[in-house]
Design an enzyme around this catalytic site. Structure first.
Site, short mmCIF file in Angstrom:
data_model
loop_
_atom_site.label_atom_id
_atom_site.label_comp_id
_atom_site.label_asym_id
_atom_site.label_seq_id
_atom_site.Cartn_x
_atom_site.Cartn_y
_atom_site.Cartn_z
N ASP A 416 1.41 -14.45 1.45
CA ASP A 416 1.99 -14.18 0.17
C ASP A 416 3.24 -14.63 -0.06
OD1 ASP A 416 2.01 -13.22 -2.51
OD2 ASP A 416 2.85 -11.40 -1.59
N ASP A 855 2.49 -8.10 1.18
CA ASP A 855 3.14 -6.74 1.05
C ASP A 855 2.52 -5.86 -0.16
OD1 ASP A 855 5.87 -6.98 -1.42
OD2 ASP A 855 4.07 -8.31 -1.06
N ASP A 859 -2.79 -7.91 -1.92
CA ASP A 859 -3.18 -8.77 -0.56
C ASP A 859 -4.09 -8.01 0.32
OD1 ASP A 859 -1.00 -10.85 -1.52
OD2 ASP A 859 0.36 -9.25 -0.66
#
Length: 1182
Positions: A416, A855, A859
């Protein structure tokens, strides 16, 4: 007060009815009948008792035994243990069962302790106290586990909610409360909850004496962020939403008390619904280990079959024409086991005996040893101070130990961006208002772009000194605010040409949000609890620019704002009518407020992709300038939002509010779609005010980390929801992209696609889009093919719309082929589902180990889909961490986690498993050859307890020490020579070649030990008395040699000695002699062939010691010679580094560079690749 519950038409329905006697007789009879009708059905709901344990007292033994014997090796040892009680057994039953009980017992004790800890936690939670309404307006203490659906509870400040509750009222007059949801999603920011206005006056115990209500709501589900329901009071329907739902295990903050009605209990609560086990993940090495076990079973059964056939033939020929060939077996009077007349049956029985005897080919302690080693490895990872982040007090946390070795084999990282590569600590840095750009700050991306182009930074002097300070003075130290522009700071905005637009812009920033203000009683300063870092930055920016948000109630928002006419700050109150919340589909949020003049205002902020199309014709005055500024901000790596507003007339708002209320009251499946339709109608014809730009800075060390990972040969993909321009520039800043790298950009921005989108034919658009994506992918592959053999590096950049088609079954293979051929891959505007699908495609399509790192909650799917999920414990909460396999605080720690701990764990586990099979093959071969010398009569070469304790005590501890402590190279050198990591990616340390090599080493060791021992001991005299060596002497001498050889082999294989390894290796040998003394001193009925064999026979005989030394050296020479030749002439990469360390040349840059040239993969990403590419260009110009 009693509350009943029923289940009705797929929705939860429960009435809140008073138990108090009512004077109205008809009403009393009606309620009594209703209660009687519901009483039968109320028990359909579960109680509030929660259990997270895997076992109970009754089920522990059967379930845990089932878990242990699901492993084929353990089941095999169980079968041989049972057969040991029959006459077929070549050894005593106790010697077979005790090691199995020990190994299984250790695993069961570990399981039991873990479950006992869970049970202790459950007991503590279930026995917590809470006040519950017992009738007549009286609240009494009860335990959580006693709560039922429909109970009214009173929760006080800093206490947890015992179940999912509907908020009825609170200690605040407007029935609001503040909730901390850290236990649910890890977020530390407080959430504002608010009861319905109709129940807000129930703020005392006595108010519940006659309270009656009926609630209808959705079924229990795991969605933490949505709730659909309605409350009927006095025949009036009132919509319930997430705003009234208090979730179990959330904590009440900054509120003295609340009253709530229990809606979901126990395992129906959302937190428990979310506590499902994560997907089961097994490392590739563990899966391969199972195949090796099956291979050894094949070897075992093959040897047993061969021996049985030979034994059967020999037995059949024992008695021929009255002549007894093996007269000492008395075949004429033998039992079925040696009866020549029943040779086939004897062969079958021998097969079963051989299967038991050769069980020592299978390492019984392998599984439990690996479990112990992995737990200890995880402890070292957790305690690595180099991966401790002091700022947040967060160490690394290996949440599962199953995948330690997988950390050393990662081929592709899928990351990410926001909060992972960047800090997710937003700073308001620029804005565009009324077509004018404000803000002089220079972002890190702009600095990287300037370095890339070789041009000076904005406001930077030519000699490279720091930028000159803005005339506004020193840089602001306010967290979340890094804005510098004297034109609109300190109230100067009133002098700007579009002061009225700036006024509306700042007012919108201060009102359009869901943040909660907190006023420090000592300093009177206002701070904010916001649901996202972006939102906090906006509110802080408004405050710093003169519009301070200071108070929120259920129906109003208060600001201390700058009055343009007087130049003084005045407090203004805005009536808050509706909040149209943000979601990933709408990509915007709005509030509807009424100002003091009575005007109705809709204030809206959202993504440019949805906002520009909602502007009115007369609201586009600054559109072109704003678009240009937004593109500039994206180029600078900033996150942008568009701000707009409109005035509403009373009739329009009245109609909207009716439709909006009706949609919120709907209990249908398409409730969200109904709400979106209603909000779409009102969020249109907007007037553009401007755009905001916030910076999410790169985390420290990200470019250096990416460079090291790229040098290690790891491919890095970025999957982000940001705009393409923002993602590309972050790619340059992080060294994921570099100047000269050819970009293959796949998107649906072509003019013909745009024209079709305006026409609105969905099928035509889909077909044209699919064809366009396929064509672009094909062209990209052609570019790769044309440049094959050159040093050109390619980057693939794709947007979310294109990704939809690229992931379709008929196109995903060609997409993957293109992506694999590129040095970097960036997928922009990706949804959470697309992130997970891309991860699955890479994992299944390449067959290599994938690692996902993120995080946020968006995700989670990606982390669970990857072979390894790494959660960043950042500011977006802890949902990613709670779904991860390993948690770290910063992206840069990934470098050490993989290149150091990953490499070590991979090497340790691989070497450990190979060594296990080596020592068992060496031991098993001596048994097989000895049996061959005894006509395959199932006669073991060793004493029963020698057999049993070989794997459990004399040879297991050194292997565990290897798995925990061994290091081929130091952590410093692992980081200095990242190509060492390629040994794991290519799996060179656990290939079939290496595994079979260790097995052949074991085969050679067993042959040397057996033949040298028998040749030197038989038929010569064993001692000075002329005594010949018998079974007990030959067997004990061979066993002594085996123990010496396998432990010394461990000493040769270890690269890094510690005191513990010395203790375990040489202590294992010493333990054998101590055991021989103690066991031999026992009565002959117990010690059998070992009775005083060491004291009376072996120790006094010099030949025993001479044979031991001679055999041990002879058995180790082949491995020593092979290792020496390989190390000197054909070193592996870690061997080359060991030579460098030995010769003291690790600091010699020229020699180090020569070693690095043995690259297994050309580095194409990172600043090292950037330097190499620049050098190549310079050489070409020469």
């Amino acid at each position: 007060m009693t509350i009943y519950s029923i289940y009705h038409y797929g929705n939860w329905v429960w009435p809140v009815l008073s138990k108090t006697q009512v004077e109205n007789g008809k009403r009393q009879q009606k309620e009594a009948a209703f209660q009687q009708d519901l009483h039968i059905q109320m028990w359909n709901y579960g109680d509030n008792y929660v259990s997270s344990t895997k076992y109970t007292i009754a089920t522990f033994l059967p379930k845990s035994l089932f878990e242990q014997f699901r492993r084929v090796a353990n089941f095999y040892f169980l079968v041989t243990g049972i057969l040991a009680f029959t006459p077929l057994s070549p050894y005593s039953a106790s010697s077979a069962i005790v090691p199995l009980i020990f190994v299984i017992g250790v695993s069961m004790i570990k399981e039991g302790i873990e479950d006992w800890r869970r049970q202790q936690q459950d007991t503590e939670v279930n026995n917590r106290n809470v006040k519950v309404h017992s009738g007549e307006g009286v609240f009494e203490q009860t335990e959580w586990k006693n709560l039922r659906v429909g109970d009214i509870v009173k929760v006080e400040k800093d206490n947890f909610f015992p179940a999912d509750l509907i908020l009825l009222s609170s200690s605040y007059g407007d029935a609001i409360c503040y909730v901390e949801t850290m236990n649910l999603d890890g977020e530390t920011s407080l959430k504002l909850k608010q009861a319905l206005e109709v129940t807000s006056l129930l703020n005392e115990d006595s108010n519940f004496k006659d309270f009656t209500a009926l609630v209808k709501c959705e079924d229990p589900n795991a969605n933490l962020y949505a709730f659909v329901g309605s409350m009927e009071i006095e025949e009036q329907q009132h919509p319930l939403s997430q705003q009234q739902l208090l979730l179990r295990d959330s904590k009440l903050r900054n509120t003295d008390y609340i009253y709530g009605a229990v809606i979901f209990t126990g395992h129906d609560t959302k937190v428990i619904q979310n506590s499902t086990d994560p997907p089961s993940k097994r490392s590739k090495i563990e899966k391969k280990m199972d195949k090796i076990i099956y291979f050894l079973f094949f070897v075992l059964f093959t040897l047993s079959f061969i021996g049985s056939v030979i034994f059967g033939v020999t037995t059949r020929d024992d008695l021929e024409d009255g002549i007894m060939k093996r007269w000492y077996l008395r075949p004429d009077e033998s039992t079925i086991f040696y009866d020549p007349k029943r040779a086939p049956a004897a062969a079958v029985y021998h097969f079963l005996s051989a299967v038991m005897l050769y069980s020592y080919f299978i390492p019984i302690s392998l599984y439990v040893s690996i479990e112990i080693v992995k737990v200890l490895q995880s402890m070292f990872i957790n305690r690595d101070v180099e991966m401790y982040y002091e700022e947040t007090d967060k160490p690394a946390n290996a949440r599962t130990s199953n995948l330690n070795e997988e950390l050393g084999q990662v081929d592709t990282i899928l990351s990410d961006k926001t909060g992972t590569l960047t800090c997710n600590s937003m700073e308001f840095i620029k804005c565009s208002v009324g077509g004018t750009a404000y803000g002089h700050g220079v972002t890190e991306v702009e600095k990287a772009m300037a370095r890339r182009k070789g041009s000076p930074l904005p406001n930077e002097v030519e000699n490279g000194e720091k930028p000159a300070e803005d005339s506004a003075g020193t840089k602001s130290l306010v967290k979340g605010f890094n804005f510098e522009d004297e034109r609109i700071m300190n109230g100067n905005w009133v002098k700007e040409p579009h002061a009225d637009v700036i006024h509306k812009f700042l007012r919108l920033l201060a009102i359009c949000h869901t943040a909660i203000p907190e006023i420090d009683e000592d300093t009177s300063k206002v701070s904010y609890e916001a649901e996202s870092p972006d939102e906090a930055a906006f509110v802080i920016a408004a405050r710093e620019l003169g519009f301070e948000f200071c108070k929120r109630t259920q129906t109003s928002v208060s600001l201390n704002e700058l009055d343009p006419s007087s130049g003084e700050k005045v407090e203004r109150l805005y009536e808050l009518l509706n909040v149209l919340e943000f979601n990933s589909t709408r990509k915007r949020m709005s509030v509807i407020v009424r100002n003091k003049e009575g005007k109705l205002l809709l204030l809206c902020k959202g993504a440019d992709s949805v906002m520009f199309e909602r502007l009115a014709k007369n609201g586009r005055e600054f559109e072109e300038e704003t678009k240009a500024h937004v593109n500039d901000y994206a180029d600078a790596g900033l996150r942008t939002l568009i701000l707009a507003y409109r005035e509403l007339d009373e009739e329009e708002y009245k109609k909207f509010n009716e439709n909006f209320t009706e949609a919120k009251n709907s209990l249908s499946v398409d409730r969200d779609a109904l709400i979106d339709d209603v909000t779409d109608d009102i969020e249109k014809d907007l007037i553009l005010l401007g755009a905001t730009a916030v910076e999410d800075k790169l985390q420290p060390g990200v470019p250096e980390c990416i460079d090291k990972l790229a040098q290690a040969g790891i491919k890095i993909w970025v999957l982000t929801g940001d705009k393409m321009e923002t993602a590309i520039n972050i790619g340059f800043a992080s060294s994921l992209l570099r100047q000269g790298m050819k970009q293959i950009i796949i998107n649906l921005e072509a003019s013909e696609i745009k024209a079709l989108e305006k026409e609105g034919e969905k099928n035509v658009i889909a077909k044209a889009s699919r064809d366009s994506v396929l064509r672009q992918i094909t062209e990209g592959k052609a570019q790769l093919a044309a440049s094959s053999g050159s040093s050109d590096a390619f980057a693939l950049i794709m947007d979310g719309k294109s990704l939809v088609y690229a992931l379709q079954d008929d196109m995903k293979t060609v997409f993957l082929e293109l992506a694999i051929g590129c040095a970097s891959v960036i997928c922009c505007r990706s949804s959470p589902k697309q992130k997970a699908l891309v991860t699955r495609l890479v994992k299944e399509g390449t067959g290599k180990t994938t690692l996902a790192i993120g995080d946020g909650a968006n995700d989670v799917g990606m982390l669970q889909e990857a072979d390894i999920g790494i959660g960043i414990s950042g500011v977006e909460g802890m949902q990613a961490v709670m779904s991860s396999d390993v948690a770290i605080a910063q992206f840069r720690f990934l470098e050490r986690l993989l290149l150091v701990h990953g490499h070590w764990c991979y090497r340790r586990i691989s070497s450990m498993i190979c060594y296990f099979f080596y020592k068992n093959v060496a031991f098993g071969i001596t048994l097989f050859i000895y049996e061959a010398y005894t006509s395959f009569s199932a006669q073991p070469a060793y004493n029963d307890w020698f057999l049993s304790l070989y794997n459990v005590f004399f040879t297991s501890l050194p292997v565990i020490a290897l798995g925990v402590f061994d290091q081929d190279v130091s952590a410093r050198l692992c980081l200095k020579f990242p190509l060492l990591y390629q040994e794991g990616i290519q799996n060179v340390l656990f290939s079939w070649r290496r595994i079979l090599g260790w097995m052949f080493n074991g085969l050679g060791t067993g042959l040397i030990i057996f033949f040298l021992c028998t040749a030197t001991l038989d038929p010569q005299a064993f001692n000075h008395n002329g005594k010949v060596a018998g079974l007990e002497i030959v067997g004990t001498t061979m066993y002594t040699c085996v123990v010496w050889v396998v432990n010394c082999q461990m000493a040769l294989a270890i690269s890094y000695f510690t005191l513990i390894q010395h203790l375990f290796i040489w202590g294992g040998i010493a333990l054998w002699y101590l055991f021989l003394l103690a066991y031999g001193a026992m009565p002959p009925s117990i010690s059998t062939t070992a009775y005083k064999v060491f004291i009376e026979c072996l120790a006094p005989a010099p030949s025993f010691w001479i044979v031991t030394i001679f055999v041990v050296i002879s058995a180790l020479i082949p491995y020593f010679a092979y290792a020496a030749i390989q190390m000197r002439f054909f070193p592996m990469y870690h061997g080359m580094i060991q030579w460098m360390r030995l010769e003291g040349r690790t600091e010699d840059p020229e020699y180090c560079n020569v070693v690095r040239q043995r690259s297994l993969r050309t580095t194409t990403v990172g600043f090292t690749a950037r330097i190499a590419a620049r050098n190549r260009r310079a050489d070409a110009h020469r």
